[in-house]
Design a protein around this motif. Structure first.
Motif, mmCIF file in Angstrom:
data_model
loop_
_atom_site.group_PDB
_atom_site.id
_atom_site.type_symbol
_atom_site.label_atom_id
_atom_site.label_comp_id
_atom_site.label_asym_id
_atom_site.label_seq_id
_atom_site.Cartn_x
_atom_site.Cartn_y
_atom_site.Cartn_z
ATOM 1 N N ARG A 1 0.836 -1.210 0.000
ATOM 2 C CA ARG A 1 0.000 0.000 0.000
ATOM 3 C C ARG A 1 0.870 1.260 0.000
ATOM 4 N N ILE A 2 1.952 1.220 0.734
ATOM 5 C CA ILE A 2 2.885 2.351 0.790
ATOM 6 C C ILE A 2 3.537 2.573 -0.571
ATOM 7 N N VAL A 3 3.911 1.501 -1.249
ATOM 8 C CA VAL A 3 4.510 1.616 -2.585
ATOM 9 C C VAL A 3 3.533 2.313 -3.525
ATOM 10 N N LYS A 4 2.263 1.906 -3.467
ATOM 11 C CA LYS A 4 1.246 2.510 -4.338
ATOM 12 C C LYS A 4 0.995 3.972 -3.964
ATOM 13 N N LEU A 5 0.962 4.273 -2.670
ATOM 14 C CA LEU A 5 0.772 5.657 -2.232
ATOM 15 C C LEU A 5 1.954 6.520 -2.676
ATOM 16 N N SER A 6 3.149 6.008 -2.520
ATOM 17 C CA SER A 6 4.344 6.750 -2.930
ATOM 18 C C SER A 6 4.317 7.027 -4.435
ATOM 19 N N ARG A 7 3.921 6.045 -5.215
ATOM 20 C CA ARG A 7 3.820 6.229 -6.667
ATOM 21 C C ARG A 7 2.785 7.313 -7.000
ATOM 22 N N TYR A 8 1.644 7.261 -6.323
ATOM 23 C CA TYR A 8 0.591 8.271 -6.518
ATOM 24 C C TYR A 8 1.118 9.675 -6.182
ATOM 25 N N LEU A 9 1.825 9.782 -5.054
ATOM 26 C CA LEU A 9 2.344 11.083 -4.633
ATOM 27 C C LEU A 9 3.335 11.645 -5.652
ATOM 28 N N ARG A 10 4.191 10.783 -6.174
ATOM 29 C CA ARG A 10 5.181 11.239 -7.155
ATOM 30 C C ARG A 10 4.527 11.575 -8.497
ATOM 31 N N GLN A 11 3.672 10.689 -8.990
ATOM 32 C CA GLN A 11 3.096 10.879 -10.330
ATOM 33 C C GLN A 11 1.984 11.923 -10.368
ATOM 34 N N ASP A 12 1.062 11.842 -9.433
ATOM 35 C CA ASP A 12 -0.113 12.720 -9.477
ATOM 36 C C ASP A 12 0.068 14.040 -8.719
ATOM 37 N N LYS A 13 0.759 13.985 -7.607
ATOM 38 C CA LYS A 13 0.913 15.180 -6.766
ATOM 39 C C LYS A 13 2.266 15.864 -6.949
ATOM 40 N N LYS A 14 3.166 15.224 -7.672
ATOM 41 C CA LYS A 14 4.523 15.757 -7.901
ATOM 42 C C LYS A 14 5.236 16.062 -6.582
ATOM 43 N N GLU A 15 5.046 15.194 -5.621
ATOM 44 C CA GLU A 15 5.677 15.314 -4.303
ATOM 45 C C GLU A 15 6.771 14.245 -4.255
ATOM 46 N N PHE A 16 8.021 14.668 -4.088
ATOM 47 C CA PHE A 16 9.130 13.729 -4.220
ATOM 48 C C PHE A 16 9.918 13.484 -2.929
ATOM 49 N N ILE A 17 9.877 14.407 -1.994
ATOM 50 C CA ILE A 17 10.705 14.295 -0.790
ATOM 51 C C ILE A 17 10.031 13.416 0.275
ATOM 52 N N ILE A 18 8.846 13.807 0.702
ATOM 53 C CA ILE A 18 8.143 13.055 1.749
ATOM 54 C C ILE A 18 7.783 11.657 1.248
ATOM 55 N N SER A 19 7.408 11.554 -0.025
ATOM 56 C CA SER A 19 7.049 10.240 -0.571
ATOM 57 C C SER A 19 8.233 9.276 -0.511
ATOM 58 N N LYS A 20 9.432 9.787 -0.691
ATOM 59 C CA LYS A 20 10.629 8.946 -0.615
ATOM 60 C C LYS A 20 10.879 8.496 0.825
ATOM 61 N N GLN A 21 10.706 9.421 1.767
ATOM 62 C CA GLN A 21 10.853 9.079 3.192
ATOM 63 C C GLN A 21 9.815 8.030 3.604
ATOM 64 N N LEU A 22 8.579 8.249 3.153
ATOM 65 C CA LEU A 22 7.490 7.327 3.466
ATOM 66 C C LEU A 22 7.767 5.949 2.873
ATOM 67 N N LEU A 23 8.233 5.913 1.644
ATOM 68 C CA LEU A 23 8.539 4.649 0.976
ATOM 69 C C LEU A 23 9.629 3.895 1.735
ATOM 70 N N ARG A 24 10.658 4.621 2.161
ATOM 71 C CA ARG A 24 11.756 3.989 2.882
ATOM 72 C C ARG A 24 11.295 3.410 4.217
ATOM 73 N N SER A 25 10.633 4.239 5.025
ATOM 74 C CA SER A 25 10.239 3.767 6.355
ATOM 75 C C SER A 25 9.093 2.756 6.289
ATOM 76 N N GLY A 26 8.149 2.975 5.393
ATOM 77 C CA GLY A 26 6.984 2.095 5.307
ATOM 78 C C GLY A 26 7.286 0.701 4.794
ATOM 79 N N THR A 27 8.311 0.582 3.949
ATOM 80 C CA THR A 27 8.689 -0.739 3.454
ATOM 81 C C THR A 27 9.736 -1.400 4.354
ATOM 82 N N ALA A 28 10.450 -0.609 5.122
ATOM 83 C CA ALA A 28 11.468 -1.161 6.025
ATOM 84 C C ALA A 28 10.842 -2.000 7.136
ATOM 85 N N ILE A 29 9.624 -1.678 7.527
ATOM 86 C CA ILE A 29 8.959 -2.397 8.622
ATOM 87 C C ILE A 29 8.928 -3.901 8.329
ATOM 88 N N GLY A 30 8.344 -4.256 7.198
ATOM 89 C CA GLY A 30 8.235 -5.664 6.837
ATOM 90 C C GLY A 30 9.581 -6.313 6.599
#
Length: 115
Positions: free
Chosen positions: A15-44
């Motif tokens: 879900r985090i991967v998909k949210l990060s992709r949405y943030l980058r592609q649709d919202k053009k948000e690159f900084i927080i989405s990268k942080q979120l992707l890193r921390s959100g996938t590191a858990i598992g």
């Protein structure tokens, strides 16, 4: 062996991967989405790593780090909501999942450390 924590953290990471992709592609948000992707996938990843820990202390350490990553992920999600990159409904849905994972990790860490 099936583990609810392992399964939830994997589904959450997707879900985090998909949210990060949405943030980058649709919202053009690159900084927080990268942080979120890193921390959100590191858990598992940390939970999977802990599964084959070298010792009980190694297991506890990996699970504690997974808990820290989960807490950080919750922080980034709050930032995304408060900065209006994601709406309240999306936030509440994904936050429910991270809070469940955090609760499971807290219980796991307490059990593993005997605290």
């Amino acid at each position: 062996m099936k583990s609810p924590l392992k399964e939830k953290s994997y589904a959450f990471a997707l879900r985090i991967v998909k949210l990060s992709r949405y943030l980058r592609q649709d919202k053009k948000e690159f900084i927080i989405s990268k942080q979120l992707l890193r921390s959100g996938t590191a858990i598992g990843a940390l939970i999977r790593e802990a599964e084959f820990g070298q010792s009980k202390a190694d297991f506890s350490s990996k699970m504690s780090i997974a808990l820290k990553e989960a807490n950080e992920t919750d922080y980034w999600l709050s930032i995304l909501k408060d900065s209006e990159y994601i709406d309240k409904k999306s936030y509440e849905s994904i936050r429910k999942e991270i809070l469940e994972i955090i609760a499971m990790l807290v219980a796991t860490v307490k059990t593993a450390t005997g605290k």
